[in-house]
Scaffold this motif. Structure first.
Motif, mmCIF file in Angstrom:
data_model
loop_
_atom_site.group_PDB
_atom_site.id
_atom_site.type_symbol
_atom_site.label_atom_id
_atom_site.label_comp_id
_atom_site.label_asym_id
_atom_site.label_seq_id
_atom_site.Cartn_x
_atom_site.Cartn_y
_atom_site.Cartn_z
ATOM 1 N N ARG A 58 -8.094 18.876 -14.254
ATOM 2 C CA ARG A 58 -9.389 19.462 -14.091
ATOM 3 C C ARG A 58 -10.031 18.203 -14.552
ATOM 4 O O ARG A 58 -11.236 17.749 -14.018
ATOM 5 C CB ARG A 58 -9.803 20.778 -14.417
ATOM 6 N N ARG A 59 -9.622 17.821 -15.633
ATOM 7 C CA ARG A 59 -10.505 16.524 -16.348
ATOM 8 C C ARG A 59 -10.263 15.528 -15.411
ATOM 9 O O ARG A 59 -11.313 14.625 -15.166
ATOM 10 C CB ARG A 59 -9.857 16.150 -17.693
ATOM 11 N N ALA A 60 -9.061 15.195 -14.739
ATOM 12 C CA ALA A 60 -8.575 13.881 -13.988
ATOM 13 C C ALA A 60 -9.578 14.107 -12.838
ATOM 14 O O ALA A 60 -9.991 13.031 -12.335
ATOM 15 C CB ALA A 60 -6.762 14.114 -13.701
ATOM 16 N N GLN A 64 -12.364 11.560 -11.192
ATOM 17 C CA GLN A 64 -12.192 10.786 -10.009
ATOM 18 C C GLN A 64 -13.582 11.223 -8.886
ATOM 19 O O GLN A 64 -13.997 10.288 -8.224
ATOM 20 C CB GLN A 64 -11.024 11.145 -9.176
ATOM 21 N N GLU A 65 -13.834 12.358 -9.034
ATOM 22 C CA GLU A 65 -14.806 12.735 -8.148
ATOM 23 C C GLU A 65 -16.406 12.168 -8.515
ATOM 24 O O GLU A 65 -16.962 11.909 -7.604
ATOM 25 C CB GLU A 65 -15.172 14.441 -8.326
ATOM 26 N N ALA A 66 -16.617 12.091 -9.904
ATOM 27 C CA ALA A 66 -17.771 11.332 -10.333
ATOM 28 C C ALA A 66 -17.580 9.773 -9.925
ATOM 29 O O ALA A 66 -18.587 9.369 -9.548
ATOM 30 C CB ALA A 66 -17.881 11.250 -11.918
ATOM 31 N N GLY A 69 -16.371 10.236 -5.290
ATOM 32 C CA GLY A 69 -17.010 11.272 -4.371
ATOM 33 C C GLY A 69 -16.037 12.499 -4.151
ATOM 34 O O GLY A 69 -14.617 12.145 -4.431
ATOM 35 N N LYS A 70 -16.624 13.530 -4.081
ATOM 36 C CA LYS A 70 -15.746 14.758 -3.801
ATOM 37 C C LYS A 70 -14.724 14.703 -2.693
ATOM 38 O O LYS A 70 -13.544 15.371 -2.771
ATOM 39 C CB LYS A 70 -16.420 15.767 -3.833
ATOM 40 N N ASP A 71 -14.852 14.007 -1.486
ATOM 41 C CA ASP A 71 -14.158 14.029 -0.645
ATOM 42 C C ASP A 71 -13.637 12.653 0.214
ATOM 43 O O ASP A 71 -13.833 12.595 1.308
ATOM 44 C CB ASP A 71 -14.596 15.044 0.550
ATOM 45 N N ASP A 72 -13.571 11.748 -0.648
ATOM 46 C CA ASP A 72 -13.957 10.549 -0.123
ATOM 47 C C ASP A 72 -12.656 9.421 -0.709
ATOM 48 O O ASP A 72 -13.130 8.178 -0.467
ATOM 49 C CB ASP A 72 -15.223 9.685 -0.247
ATOM 50 N N HIS A 73 -11.940 10.035 -1.270
ATOM 51 C CA HIS A 73 -10.583 8.911 -1.881
ATOM 52 C C HIS A 73 -9.376 9.602 -1.886
ATOM 53 O O HIS A 73 -9.138 10.795 -2.341
ATOM 54 C CB HIS A 73 -11.197 8.474 -3.272
ATOM 55 N N VAL A 74 -8.245 8.892 -1.641
ATOM 56 C CA VAL A 74 -7.076 9.434 -1.723
ATOM 57 C C VAL A 74 -6.543 9.908 -3.211
ATOM 58 O O VAL A 74 -5.625 10.713 -3.394
ATOM 59 C CB VAL A 74 -6.160 8.286 -0.908
ATOM 60 N N HIS A 75 -7.295 9.054 -4.024
ATOM 61 C CA HIS A 75 -6.869 9.422 -5.463
ATOM 62 C C HIS A 75 -7.335 10.831 -5.764
ATOM 63 O O HIS A 75 -6.427 11.967 -6.463
ATOM 64 C CB HIS A 75 -7.427 8.445 -6.366
ATOM 65 N N ALA A 77 -7.619 13.272 -3.504
ATOM 66 C CA ALA A 77 -6.515 14.065 -2.690
ATOM 67 C C ALA A 77 -5.262 14.248 -3.748
ATOM 68 O O ALA A 77 -4.665 15.457 -3.533
ATOM 69 C CB ALA A 77 -6.338 13.430 -1.605
ATOM 70 N N THR A 78 -4.827 13.297 -4.032
ATOM 71 C CA THR A 78 -3.659 13.406 -5.009
ATOM 72 C C THR A 78 -3.777 14.340 -6.102
ATOM 73 O O THR A 78 -2.745 15.229 -6.021
ATOM 74 C CB THR A 78 -3.216 12.037 -5.686
ATOM 75 N N THR A 79 -4.718 14.396 -6.798
ATOM 76 C CA THR A 79 -5.093 15.238 -7.977
ATOM 77 C C THR A 79 -5.449 16.587 -7.505
ATOM 78 O O THR A 79 -4.908 17.658 -7.839
ATOM 79 C CB THR A 79 -6.320 14.572 -8.816
ATOM 80 N N LEU A 80 -5.965 16.696 -6.498
ATOM 81 C CA LEU A 80 -6.165 18.126 -5.666
ATOM 82 C C LEU A 80 -4.793 18.828 -5.166
ATOM 83 O O LEU A 80 -4.506 19.874 -5.572
ATOM 84 C CB LEU A 80 -7.045 18.030 -4.233
ATOM 85 N N ASN A 81 -3.867 17.884 -4.835
ATOM 86 C CA ASN A 81 -2.539 18.440 -4.526
ATOM 87 C C ASN A 81 -1.835 18.808 -5.708
ATOM 88 O O ASN A 81 -1.198 19.857 -5.685
ATOM 89 C CB ASN A 81 -1.979 17.355 -3.874
ATOM 90 N N ASN A 82 -1.862 18.140 -6.756
ATOM 91 C CA ASN A 82 -1.274 18.503 -8.039
ATOM 92 C C ASN A 82 -1.632 19.712 -8.583
ATOM 93 O O ASN A 82 -0.922 20.628 -8.972
ATOM 94 C CB ASN A 82 -1.372 17.370 -9.026
ATOM 95 N N LEU A 83 -2.940 19.769 -8.561
ATOM 96 C CA LEU A 83 -3.556 21.189 -9.016
ATOM 97 C C LEU A 83 -3.099 22.470 -8.348
ATOM 98 O O LEU A 83 -2.916 23.403 -8.731
ATOM 99 C CB LEU A 83 -5.277 21.089 -9.165
#
Length: 357
Positions: A58-60, A64-66, A69-75, A77-83
């Motif tokens: 969640r920290r990562a 990244q979102e800060a 952006g919340k839905d604008d980068h593959v990085h 997406a990677t952390t969303l998948n990991n979580l």
């Protein structure tokens, strides 16, 4: 290397040290920190330290979102998948599904619907729907993942084999026995081809480790036969593959040993074969009759070194043999239960024992 030898405390120490260095040099909210945060969180997740892992993921994600952006980068997406995988492991399935769908939207938009990064997201979604007993959705997701992997990696990749195995299990749960059997047989075909490749380029220890690591493929086929309550097609396939895989292992090992033993003295490989046999002999003698004057620790060290030399020599010889005599190590005709049955004497039976986990 450390991570795969079970030295978990050292892995944690190194990751924490890396994180501390980056924080001191770049600050606590720099996007470069997120790779270390993800790695440390993944390590904690593997150790079932889920609360700590979630906090780091969640920290990562917040960093990244800060920045992106919340839905604008593959990085992101990677952390969303990991979580989401963490939530999948802890049965927080609604949250896992939501994060995976977000991750999927980002990657499909930024990379395309058939990018290889999209395949594991579909596979993870399939696992979520499988746990929710939504088999139709799980089957669809496995199907999309298989399509992408087949296109990107080909029809013989190990990743495809695992996906086919999982999809076969889902289809069997939906009483689609014919489709499940077809998928499972494709999975075992891939496994057999890779088994022979492993034997051609690895040591004997590597070969046997590979067989052990893929044992689950056969378990599923045998389990399908047990649950089919006597379906002759499934039972025949399970026995055929049990015999075929055992035969592939024994046949390949025998082929390489026969070739090694028949190498002429003037062959360019003979020197390496002689060294290989010498080290094998040394290892056998050291175990039974260790050299006088050596401590137990010294004997252990010499035996470890000999095993490493033997493994490297086996790999080298097997690669050379596969290249020099491709016709002699090529795949032979695939055995079937009918062929084995035809070779049995009248009024005799073959009893095949199978050990399940």
């Amino acid at each position: 290397l450390i991570d795969y030898t079970g030295r978990d405390e050292e892995v944690e120490r190194l990751l924490l040290r890396s994180l501390a260095i980056r924080e001191s040099k770049q600050g606590k909210n720099h996007p470069d920190l997120t790779s270390t945060l993800n790695n440390l969180a993944g390590h904690y997740s593997d150790l079932r330290r889920y609360k700590e892992a979630e906090q780091l993921f969640r920290r990562a994600l917040a960093i990244q979102e800060a920045r992106f952006g919340k839905d604008d980068h593959v990085h992101v997406a990677t952390t969303l998948n990991n979580l989401a995988v963490l939530y999948l492991r802890t049965d927080r399935l609604a949250e896992a599904e939501s994060l995976l769908l977000r991750s999927l939207r980002i990657d499909e938009e930024k990379l395309g619907k058939d990018h290889d990064r999209v395949a594991p997201i579909f596979s993870n979604l399939a696992s979520v729907y499988r746990k929710l007993n939504n088999f139709e959705k799980a089957d669809d997701c496995y199907g999309r993942s298989i399509e992408i992997v087949e296109t990107k990696l080909g029809k013989a990749s190990s990743r495809l084999g695992f996906l086919l195995q999982h999809r076969a299990d889902i289809n069997y749960a939906m009483n689609r026995s014919a489709q499940a059997l077809q998928m499972q047989e494709r999975c075992l075909e891939i496994h057999t081809a890779q088994l022979r490749d492993s034997f051609a380029f690895g040591s004997e220890a590597t070969m046997l480790d590979y067989v052990e690591s893929r044992r689950a493929f056969l378990y599923i086929m045998v389990n399908m036969a047990i649950q089919s309550k006597g379906d002759p097609a499934v039972t025949e396939a399970a026995l055929t593959w049990t015999l075929r895989l055992k035969g592939a292992v024994l046949d390949t090992l025998c082929q390489y040993r026969q070739i090694q033993q028949s190498l002429p003295q003037d062959d360019t490989l003979s020197e390496r074969v002689a060294k290989y046999r010498s080290r094998k002999e040394f290892l056998a003698n050291a175990a039974l009759n260790p050299a006088a004057g050596l401590s137990a620790e010294q004997v252990k060290k010499e035996m470890t070194q000999a095993r490493q030399e033997i493994e490297e020599l086996e790999k080298e010889l097997n690669r050379a043999i596969a290249k020099k005599w491709p016709d002699r190590v090529a795949e032979r005709e695939k055995a079937t239960t009918a062929q084995v049955r035809g070779r049995l004497a009248p009024d005799s039976a073959l009893v095949e024992f199978f050990r399940s986990p």
